[in-house]
Design a protein around this motif. Structure first.
Motif, mmCIF file in Angstrom:
data_model
loop_
_atom_site.group_PDB
_atom_site.id
_atom_site.type_symbol
_atom_site.label_atom_id
_atom_site.label_comp_id
_atom_site.label_asym_id
_atom_site.label_seq_id
_atom_site.Cartn_x
_atom_site.Cartn_y
_atom_site.Cartn_z
ATOM 1 N N LEU A 49 0.825 -1.216 0.000
ATOM 2 C CA LEU A 49 0.000 0.000 0.000
ATOM 3 C C LEU A 49 0.858 1.264 0.000
ATOM 4 O O LEU A 49 1.767 1.412 0.797
ATOM 5 C CB LEU A 49 -0.899 -0.002 1.244
ATOM 6 C CG LEU A 49 -1.759 1.241 1.453
ATOM 7 C CD1 LEU A 49 -2.796 1.368 0.353
ATOM 8 C CD2 LEU A 49 -2.427 1.178 2.820
ATOM 9 N N ILE A 50 0.512 2.193 -0.893
ATOM 10 C CA ILE A 50 1.159 3.503 -0.895
ATOM 11 C C ILE A 50 0.284 4.513 -0.161
ATOM 12 O O ILE A 50 0.731 5.192 0.745
ATOM 13 C CB ILE A 50 1.430 3.977 -2.345
ATOM 14 C CG1 ILE A 50 2.421 3.028 -3.026
ATOM 15 C CG2 ILE A 50 1.941 5.406 -2.350
ATOM 16 C CD1 ILE A 50 2.532 3.221 -4.525
ATOM 17 N N ALA A 51 -0.978 4.622 -0.543
ATOM 18 C CA ALA A 51 -1.836 5.619 0.084
ATOM 19 C C ALA A 51 -3.301 5.327 -0.205
ATOM 20 O O ALA A 51 -3.629 4.524 -1.081
ATOM 21 C CB ALA A 51 -1.482 7.010 -0.431
ATOM 22 N N ALA A 66 -7.385 3.327 -3.504
ATOM 23 C CA ALA A 66 -6.117 2.894 -2.914
ATOM 24 C C ALA A 66 -5.058 2.855 -3.990
ATOM 25 O O ALA A 66 -5.330 2.456 -5.126
ATOM 26 C CB ALA A 66 -6.269 1.515 -2.285
ATOM 27 N N GLN A 67 -3.875 3.307 -3.654
ATOM 28 C CA GLN A 67 -2.733 3.176 -4.550
ATOM 29 C C GLN A 67 -1.794 2.133 -3.979
ATOM 30 O O GLN A 67 -1.455 2.180 -2.794
ATOM 31 C CB GLN A 67 -1.988 4.499 -4.656
ATOM 32 C CG GLN A 67 -2.692 5.521 -5.509
ATOM 33 C CD GLN A 67 -1.806 6.727 -5.761
ATOM 34 O OE1 GLN A 67 -1.174 7.222 -4.851
ATOM 35 N NE2 GLN A 67 -1.767 7.181 -6.994
ATOM 36 N N VAL A 68 -1.394 1.196 -4.823
ATOM 37 C CA VAL A 68 -0.408 0.191 -4.425
ATOM 38 C C VAL A 68 0.731 0.213 -5.443
ATOM 39 O O VAL A 68 0.562 0.704 -6.562
ATOM 40 C CB VAL A 68 -1.038 -1.225 -4.334
ATOM 41 C CG1 VAL A 68 -2.107 -1.276 -3.248
ATOM 42 C CG2 VAL A 68 -1.641 -1.647 -5.672
ATOM 43 N N ALA A 92 -3.806 2.094 -9.197
ATOM 44 C CA ALA A 92 -4.813 2.836 -8.430
ATOM 45 C C ALA A 92 -6.138 2.094 -8.562
ATOM 46 O O ALA A 92 -6.672 1.953 -9.662
ATOM 47 C CB ALA A 92 -4.934 4.256 -8.949
ATOM 48 N N VAL B 18 4.412 7.129 2.843
ATOM 49 C CA VAL B 18 5.262 5.947 2.980
ATOM 50 C C VAL B 18 6.461 6.271 3.862
ATOM 51 O O VAL B 18 6.786 5.537 4.781
ATOM 52 C CB VAL B 18 5.736 5.445 1.598
ATOM 53 C CG1 VAL B 18 6.727 4.304 1.767
ATOM 54 C CG2 VAL B 18 4.544 5.009 0.772
ATOM 55 N N ARG B 45 3.691 -2.274 8.024
ATOM 56 C CA ARG B 45 3.333 -1.293 6.997
ATOM 57 C C ARG B 45 3.488 -1.866 5.582
ATOM 58 O O ARG B 45 2.970 -1.316 4.616
ATOM 59 C CB ARG B 45 4.196 -0.044 7.184
ATOM 60 C CG ARG B 45 3.828 1.129 6.311
ATOM 61 C CD ARG B 45 2.372 1.537 6.481
ATOM 62 N NE ARG B 45 2.037 2.595 5.537
ATOM 63 C CZ ARG B 45 1.803 2.405 4.252
ATOM 64 N NH1 ARG B 45 1.878 1.189 3.740
ATOM 65 N NH2 ARG B 45 1.491 3.424 3.479
ATOM 66 N N VAL B 52 -10.097 -0.259 2.367
ATOM 67 C CA VAL B 52 -9.991 1.132 2.791
ATOM 68 C C VAL B 52 -11.365 1.607 3.271
ATOM 69 O O VAL B 52 -12.393 1.089 2.844
ATOM 70 C CB VAL B 52 -9.473 2.050 1.667
ATOM 71 C CG1 VAL B 52 -8.086 1.649 1.240
ATOM 72 C CG2 VAL B 52 -10.403 2.037 0.477
#
Lengths: 159, 159
Positions: A49-51, A66-68, A92, B18, B45, B52
């Motif tokens: 996971l990035i954000a 979600a961005q991975v 994304a 991150v 993490r 989400v």
């Protein structure tokens, strides 16, 4: 125990998300995006996971996103490497956002009036692939937008 | 290219997330949560994404949340294994939700009025650890709530 009940409920909701996304992993020979020729990278749903983000479209509802990233992208993020090295891929994943009445009932006791939103159905998934030579004309990044594992048309990818 | 510009912008925003979360990985000897004795699992993490969520607290702002799981938890999710096997750990990372003016400017061209929200600062992280013997009194789950790598007090963990 109320808090644990809430977390378990959230976990149960999430189970559907994980299961429903499993078939979206790519296989060789799948259809590629127009212009960039990007196919769905195998196993991307298991990337790190990035954000997370939320998007509110005027009059068109809301999305949770979600961005991975693959290992090359995550390493670059952690080390602050810019520009991103070739081979980096960012995905994304976009879902509809829906109210969770179950969560609201549990949360209303400790936090009256709290509204909980969870992911509904998957809308689409986008990929950005860094290849400085292949995609030199577009800043080194290739792009793809898939809905139900089918790439969008040329017009979408031209934007 | 506008779409790619937006995605790159999102990626740049995410880099801070991150990086800022890296020190939160646990080390042996760190403080454990009251009652359950749960410490921060090393490398959480980098666990795989489960789901989400967004939470709207009445009069208290909004949060973006991500749930990630260790390999045992992810396997159980994918295979629909219930109850969760011992050793499964689920982490819930909570961030404040903030408006992204940069994203809004880019998005306003294709989607007028769109509002983009991204993660701000980290609020806390919660862990649920499945151990049917150790935590038999609480349904097999142990719980921990950390803020800045410090566990919350006994009263918090009693709820």
């Amino acid at each position: 125990m109320k808090r644990i009940a809430f977390l378990l409920l959230a976990a149960a909701t999430a189970a559907g998300v994980v299961a429903s996304t499993a078939p979206a992993s790519g296989h060789p020979g799948e259809e590629a995006s127009p212009i960039y020729g990007v196919t769905i990278p195998p196993g991307y749903r298991d990337w790190k996971l990035i954000a997370v983000k939320q998007l509110h479209f005027a009059g068109m509802g809301e999305q949770l996103r979600a961005q991975v990233g693959n290992d090359i992208a995550i390493k670059a993020f952690k080390e602050g490497t810019l520009p991103f090295p070739d081979g980096a891929i960012i995905a994304a994943i976009h879902w509809t956002q829906v109210t969770s009445e179950d969560n609201n009932k549990v949360l209303d006791v400790p936090f009256p009036g709290t509204k909980s939103f969870v992911v509904g159905s998957r809308v689409n998934v986008q990929f950005m692939v860094k290849d400085s030579k292949r995609y030199a004309a577009t800043g080194g990044w290739g792009f793809a937008d898939f809905t139900d594992s089918k790439p969008g048309d040329k017009a979408l990818h031209e934007t």
